[in-house]
Design an enzyme around this catalytic site. Structure first.
Site, PDB file in Angstrom:
ATOM      1  N   GLN B 223       0.812  -1.223   0.060  1.00 22.58           N
ATOM      2  CA  GLN B 223       0.123  -0.091   0.063  1.00 22.58           C
ATOM      3  C   GLN B 223       0.913   1.246  -0.054  1.00 22.58           C
ATOM      4  O   GLN B 223       0.185   2.463  -0.145  1.00 22.58           O
ATOM      5  CB  GLN B 223      -0.905   0.047   1.291  1.00 22.58           C
ATOM      6  CG  GLN B 223      -1.904  -1.384   1.276  1.00 22.58           C
ATOM      7  CD  GLN B 223      -2.574  -1.381   2.655  1.00 22.58           C
ATOM      8  OE1 GLN B 223      -2.779  -2.483   3.307  1.00 22.58           O
ATOM      9  NE2 GLN B 223      -3.305  -0.300   3.018  1.00 22.58           N
ATOM     10  N   ARG B 373      -8.244  -1.484   8.764  1.00 22.58           N
ATOM     11  CA  ARG B 373      -8.994  -0.441   8.603  1.00 22.58           C
ATOM     12  C   ARG B 373      -9.508   0.279   9.662  1.00 22.58           C
ATOM     13  O   ARG B 373     -10.581   0.701  10.093  1.00 22.58           O
ATOM     14  CB  ARG B 373     -10.318  -1.184   7.800  1.00 22.58           C
ATOM     15  CG  ARG B 373     -11.032  -0.459   6.775  1.00 22.58           C
ATOM     16  CD  ARG B 373     -12.180  -0.955   6.198  1.00 22.58           C
ATOM     17  NE  ARG B 373     -12.730  -0.237   5.170  1.00 22.58           N
ATOM     18  CZ  ARG B 373     -13.566  -0.534   4.072  1.00 22.58           C
ATOM     19  NH1 ARG B 373     -13.746  -1.923   3.937  1.00 22.58           N
ATOM     20  NH2 ARG B 373     -14.025   0.370   2.990  1.00 22.58           N
ATOM     21  N   CYS B 374      -8.505   0.603  10.564  1.00 20.83           N
ATOM     22  CA  CYS B 374      -8.622   1.355  11.968  1.00 20.83           C
ATOM     23  C   CYS B 374      -8.258   2.766  12.151  1.00 20.83           C
ATOM     24  O   CYS B 374      -8.467   3.116  13.057  1.00 20.83           O
ATOM     25  CB  CYS B 374      -8.076   0.551  12.911  1.00 20.83           C
ATOM     26  SG  CYS B 374      -5.987   0.643  12.747  1.00 20.83           S
ATOM     27  N   GLU B 743     -12.439   4.421   6.137  1.00 23.00           N
ATOM     28  CA  GLU B 743     -12.516   3.528   7.618  1.00 23.00           C
ATOM     29  C   GLU B 743     -13.826   3.787   8.264  1.00 23.00           C
ATOM     30  O   GLU B 743     -13.796   3.278   9.498  1.00 23.00           O
ATOM     31  CB  GLU B 743     -11.146   3.426   8.209  1.00 23.00           C
ATOM     32  CG  GLU B 743     -10.161   3.035   7.295  1.00 23.00           C
ATOM     33  CD  GLU B 743      -8.679   3.409   7.888  1.00 23.00           C
ATOM     34  OE1 GLU B 743      -7.917   2.608   7.973  1.00 23.00           O
ATOM     35  OE2 GLU B 743      -8.480   4.431   7.876  1.00 23.00           O
TER      36      GLU B 743
END
Lengths: 161, 790, 289
Positions: B223, B373-374, B743
């Site tokens: 990413q 995804r935090c 998110e």
């Protein structure tokens, strides 16, 4: 260990290959035939990313041996588009944003295609159950349901089937 | 939401245009790492430890090397020769690539087999014989910090304990005082277990060292390609890898969600193997390897106290957390924030006094912490404040919606400085909650609940009103390994008026090829269909810090707007030259400059682009391009209110989500359809940890939930039909007023579910349940309370 | 993900298949749908070096009623069971069972014979077949023999099949009028094995339970036939108390292992809850006849 000469017809084209007994169908498609649209997402037959049609039925190609597919007809995602025209399922996924990363998408579309062959106007519940063997992490499934409903409507109108 | 400024043909902001990347995906023509085949390529597979903590006494590779097709076996000793057996983590700790002395978590990489095909590599892995001498295992982070606990990091010379860091923020004394003076204080221990992001595509790479060119190309599921390139250059510079001769290519990625940020040993071993062998080396991990060894998320043991006056006004918040990091700190947080953005924990409420502290411990588990995804620990922070807020409502016998409305930071107080130091850019929390309550029919549901309770039926309503914090981040505060967290965009307009735009981020499904094109379309009036967007190739893309923590729209999207505006500035000069007027006489509408008062005297952006190459004024450089490295002045603060309605089966304990309403505010929206898609996906990754997913360990460090058999990723049947809506509160500092949204739903959803279940059981005296809320947990509670179906 | 090497055989007849199984003994395993066997082999937990694929042997896929029995060919796919009108209308307990086996894709390959022959108490058909009082037809070296389902499951992954025997047919006595059955499965998500599953098949005559069979899934090393529970209800006019007692007895007959699906106590309780619910569902269907 012995190898076997098999013939599989993939998306209408016959292929002959000499394979190990243990070669998984998904590896035959991806590594031998270089059709990389079918994906691998797990190792316990759960995720469905590897779904293809085997003699018309959607199956997890990671849990079928290539030798078991000798003499069979296989359809992969590469076989959905005909003569440059997208299949209604493909159109539906595009139109309704039924994909994000695209990794589960080929398997999801093959399951959807098969569903609509059998059940032309499925209910939402029938759709969710039909795709319950295909995991998606991106979409939350709602737009996939809509994509399939779009395709069903398109096919009912008289689109390609 | 205001109507789009551009027509559908141009496709600027606000248009739900179909995605430009889809044509290849729907044809199965995506190009993921495992699709890449290079001439002479060999395959790498990894031998992994069955023990959580053990000395390696011997590695016997003889049988493996005899297997036809096996070319080599790499061990820690091999890499030690190149000083590559250890590498830095993104948090400046250290991590083993391959061990030379001992293993520290089950499934740790122990050796690597290189073979001519993946089947031989798998056979090779089975044939490598490793002898282990088990060592005492530490899996409880509390026990890890007790005096006398075995010290795990024996590689660190002076380390005498398992404590990694202590971090605190806020006013300890003021908060202690505020709590002491409160009418009521609710207190709760909350454990948020380990989970794993489980993108459908696992991690992998093809490392290709070209001896003739002296160049390393790594196709890799990452990413953050540029950061990886720099890290490789710093870590492997001593073996001759120089940054200008390292190219990282992120091809199509099948989901990231944070799990594809860290540098996993497999990548490094593949690179080393390729350099040594001079051949391309492919490494693709199995699902079980992915779940058992790759970066986890959460694993926070939280102790929270919330004080209030008896009328419900919150007075103080105090949190103490123990973070289980596994055997090394490899969470990819910004360096000054070892506990990420946990300090957003005062949430949407005007809490005047707050104090939070986090201590982290080493244990015999895989490393990680934030890969799901935090938004850098915001999931933990929001779960904490939303749970304790509901508990306060329960304690005060107040309706949880009313308690929230009473304590929300009111709209007029923005920009709002929180007690823990964040300046929230904008928000309108009451509007979002009221909208959600309207849509779900809140009052009617409460009536229904009262009726059902009389009949012994269990139904619950859970609210989560979250504030997110994304868009890392301003260079003053944010860096990863020293690299500031700006992001970038480079746009070049071609003579025929089309454009190419390259960014320093990397989509893993978020639709950047479409949304970034829409940003350029918005700013320049060039149809989005004519803007080619590229990301992920470090040879061509401008330097950026990648896509995670919902930062792409806030940072790189802003860079896109700023680069486009630079182009527009030059375009104006060109237009003035072409129209023979002064720049001051010109006005802009999407796609053209025209003379004030004489709109027929105009030049389109396409005409201007052509002129940039064929008719530029003397003294001006030809061409029409710009680059922007955007340093955001602040983070952005998306927010929302979610309401979850559940029914509970008294016989089995099963929780059925009847309805889930999500009202989100992410500021101005680029593509509504894509935003909704992000929310649907995020909600699904929100109910998953709430009800289904957990990675745990027994006392010997054996992982439970290490395959899809037991790690329960929801299917379309478990997933409810999401109901979504929006409010729009633009960000005042973002060039497009956009905030980012990737998110939000994963952050906001779990407490909505947990609150709903607790709400369903509140009349039985239940105050809190840790997630995942399994049927067994619920049934145990029902049994205990005499409320289970007989 | 990748199995260890093995040899693959695709005999064209049952006799050929039996001969192969005899020749290779312990090293051989029957490959039917492969949806239980291949996952094990991919994890290198199954150790067969010879797979004998019976999928090419004709005339082993059928669903028909004949001579007092419903006969299901051993190689019949679960999806065929799921889609069969006959099954949906006359044997809803079998339809209930088929639709909760794994997921729809697996069901396109998995076979009913395989589901039984694998000997996994976590599979769904065993409990249902116990409730139905089914018989299994096995073909081996000495020819054909019929095994009562009660004698079929002998231990964890162990059935009464001899190493060279192949399960060719499942026979279910055609239920008389006034019959009804149901299978209920508690699973953590679609595709999971049962936390607990309950199969009940009964026949009502003038409001009295003339005959009843109760099977429980994933509740011990073999699927459980809840004989005490059956005795409690046989000959009774079912009321809430009797059903509750029978359900308790059924739960007491189980010996589940604790795992991530639940503790022993939870699983026993779920057996109880599901048996009670399945009895009620079966009664309701029987009443409708």
């Amino acid at each position: 260990m012995a190898t076997h000469t098999i013939t599989v017809t993939v998306n209408g084209t016959a292929h002959e290959a000499n394979v190990d007994s243990r070669l998984l169908l998904v590896h035959l498609l991806r590594d031998v035939l270089r059709l990389t649209g079918t994906h691998i997402g797990c190792d316990t037959t759960h995720c469905g990313a590897c779904t293809v049609l085997l003699d018309g039925e959607p199956v997890k190609s990671c849990t079928v041996l290539a030798v078991q597919a000798d003499g069979s007809q296989i359809m992969t995602v590469e076989g959905l588009e005909r003569n440059g025209t997208l299949h209604p399922v493909q159109e539906g996924f595009w139109q309704e944003h039924g994909l994000q990363c695209g990794y589960c998408t080929p398997g999801m579309m093959m399951t959807s295609y098969a569903l609509l062959q059998r059940v032309p106007r499925p209910t939402e519940q029938e759709i969710r159950q039909a795709i319950s063997g295909n995991l998606c992490r991106c979409t939350g499934y709602l737009n996939i349901v809509k994509a399939i409903q779009y395709a069903a409507a398109k096919q009912a109108e008289g689109g390609a089937s | 939401m205001t109507a789009p400024r551009t027509t559908a043909d141009i496709g600027g902001m606000g248009h739900s245009m179909k995605r430009k990347e889809d044509p290849r995906f729907i044809r199965g023509q995506g190009r993921y790492v495992d699709d890449i085949v290079l001439p002479g390529m060999v395959y790498l597979d990894i031998v992994r430890s069955p023990f959580a903590h053990a000395k390696i006494t011997s590695i016997d590779t003889e049988a493996a090397l005899k297997i036809p097709g096996v070319l080599a076996v790499i061990t820690g000793k091999t890499l030690e020769q190149y000083n590559l057996h250890w590498m830095p983590t993104l948090m400046s700790d250290t991590q083993m690539v391959l061990p030379t002395e001992k293993v520290m978590y089950q499934a740790q990489e122990v050796a690597a087999v290189i073979a001519t095909d993946r089947y031989a590599a798998a056979d090779g892995v089975e044939a490598v014989q490793v002898d282990y001498d088990p060592l005492p295992v530490v899996v409880d982070p509390f026990k890890a910090l007790e005096p006398g606990a075995p010290v795990l990091r024996t590689d660190k010379k002076d380390k005498k304990d398992n404590h990694i860091f202590h971090w605190e923020v806020g006013d300890r004394e003021g908060t202690d005082k505020a709590l002491k003076g409160s009418d009521v204080v609710v207190k709760q221990d909350i454990y948020i277990p380990r989970i794993h992001v489980a993108s459908i595509e696992t991690c992998g790479c093809v490392a290709d060292f070209d001896r003739a060119m002296g160049k390393l190309t790594v196709y890799m599921t990452t990413q953050a390609p540029h950061a990886i390139r720099t890290v490789f250059a710093l870590v492997a510079g001593h073996v001759g890898l120089s940054e200008e001769r390292i190219r990282i290519v992120s091809p199509d990625i099948g989901g990231g969600f944070g799990g594809k940020v860290p540098v996993y040993p497999g990548y490094v071993i593949a690179v080393a193997a390729s350099v040594v062998l001079g051949k391309p080396v492919k490494w693709i991990e199995d699902r079980m390897e992915n779940l058992q060894a790759d970066s986890f998320a959460r694993d926070y043991h939280i102790s929270v106290e919330l004080g209030a006056k008896k009328d419900g006004t919150m007075t103080g918040l105090r949190i103490k957390t123990l973070a289980d990091h596994g055997y090394t700190d490899a969470a990819a947080n910004p360096s000054k924030f070892p506990a990420g953005l946990f300090s957003i924990c005062t949430g949407s409420y005007d809490v005047k006094h707050a104090f939070a502290e986090v201590d982290a411990a080493y244990t015999n588990k895989p490393p990680g912490g934030i890969a799901y995804r935090c938004s850098f620990r915001v999931t933990e922070a929001v779960h904490t404040i939303e749970r304790i807020t509901d508990m306060l409502a329960q304690e005060l016998k107040m309706d949880p919606a009313q308690l929230r409305l009473k304590n929300f930071i009111p709209p007029e107080k923005f920009p709002y400085k929180s007690a823990l130091g964040w300046e929230y850019d904008s928000g309108n929390y009451p509007a979002a909650l009221k909208k959600a309550m309207d849509i779900v029919g809140y009052d009617a549901l409460r009536k229904e609940q009262a009726e059902k309770r009389k009949k012994g039926e269990l139904m619950g309503i859970g609210i989560s009103s979250f504030t997110e914090i994304v868009g890392a981040g301003p260079s003053k505060q944010f860096d990863i390994l020293g690299l500031k967290m700006f992001d970038s965009c480079e746009i070049r307009v071609h003579p025929t008026g089309k454009a190419i735009a390259r960014f320093g981020t990397k989509s893993q499904g978020q639709g950047h090829e479409t949304t970034y094109a829409q940003i350029v379309a918005e700013e320049l009036g060039i149809p989005a269909a004519h803007v080619q967007v590229e990301e992920g190739d470090t040879d061509t893309a401008p330097y950026g810090l990648g896509t995670y923590a919902s930062r792409s729209t806030p940072v790189a999207g802003a860079a896109g707007a700023m680069a486009a505006r630079k182009i527009r500035d030059k375009a104006k000069k060109l237009a003035a030259h072409l129209l023979e007027v002064s720049e001051n006489d010109l006005e802009w509408e999407p796609g053209k400059f025209f003379v004030k008062g004489a709109p027929q005297k105009a030049k389109t952006i396409q005409e201007i682009a052509f002129a940039a190459y064929t008719n530029h004024p003397q003294g001006m450089e030809a061409g029409l391009e710009a680059v922007s490295y955007y340093d955001p002045p602040n983070l952005t603060f998306p927010f929302g209110s979610y309401i979850c309605v559940v029914d509970i089966d008294r016989g089995t304990g099963e929780v059925k989500i009847r309805r889930f309403v999500a009202v989100d505010d992410c500021g101005n929206i680029i593509n509504p359809m894509i935003v909704d898609g992000q929310i649907h996906g995020g909600l699904t990754m929100g109910i998953a940890p709430a009800l289904y997913e957990e990675i745990s360990y027994d006392e010997n460090g054996n992982v439970q939930g290490g395959s899809f058999m037991d790690y329960l990723v929801p299917t379309a049947v478990e997933t409810p039909r999401w109901e979504t809506d929006k409010t729009v509160t633009p960000s005042p500092h973002h060039p497009l007023g956009a905030k980012g949204v990737g998110e939000s739903a994963t952050v906001g959803a779990p407490p909505a579910v947990a609150n709903a279940v607790v709400d369903a059981l509140a009349h039985l005296g239940v105050r809190h349940i840790d997630i995942p809320i399994t049927p067994e947990k619920v049934w145990n509670i029902l049994s205990e309370k005499g409320a289970a179906e007989p | 993900m990748i199995p260890a090497p093995f040899d693959y055989h695709a005999p064209a007849t049952l006799d050929e298949a039996i001969a192969l199984l005899e020749r290779h003994g312990d090293a051989a395993k029957v490959l039917s749908g492969g949806q239980s066997l291949l996952p094990l082999m991919k994890l290198r937990l199954g150790f067969a070096t010879h797979l004998v694929d019976i999928g090419r042997i004709p005339k082993l896929e059928y669903i028909e009623e004949r001579d007092g029995f419903l006969r299901i060919g051993g190689s019949t796919r679960e999806s065929a069971l799921e889609r069969s009108e006959l099954i949906s209308s006359k044997y809803p307990i079998l339809h209930d069972t088929a639709v909760v086996i794994a997921d729809p894709l697996v069901r396109n390959r998995a076979t009913v014979g395989g589901n039984l022959a694998h000997g996994d108490p976590a599979n769904d058909h065993p409990a249902t077949m116990l409730a139905l009082g089914a018989q299994v037809v096995a073909r081996g070296r000495k020819g054909e023999r019929v095994i009562a389902i009660e004698d079929f499951f002998q231990g964890l992954f162990t059935t009464a099949l001899l190493p060279e025997e192949i399960l060719t047919e499942i026979r279910i006595p055609i239920p008389p009028a006034g019959s009804g059955g149901a299978y209920l499965k508690l699973e953590r998500k679609v595709g999971d094995f049962a936390t607990a599953g309950a199969a009940v098949q009964l026949t009502l005559k003038k409001g009295v339970i003339e005959q009843i069979g109760i099977g429980v899934t994933n509740a011990g090393p073999t699927p459980v036939k809840a004989k005490e529970a059956e005795r409690r209800l046989r000959g009774m006019k079912p009321d809430d108390a009797a059903i509750a007692e029978a359900a308790k007895l059924a739960a007491a007959a189980t010996s589940p292992s604790a795992d991530r699906r639940g503790s022993e106590a939870y699983k026993r309780a779920m057996a109880r809850v599901l048996v009670a619910r399945a009895v009620r569902a079966a009664l309701s269907r029987a009443g409708g006849n």
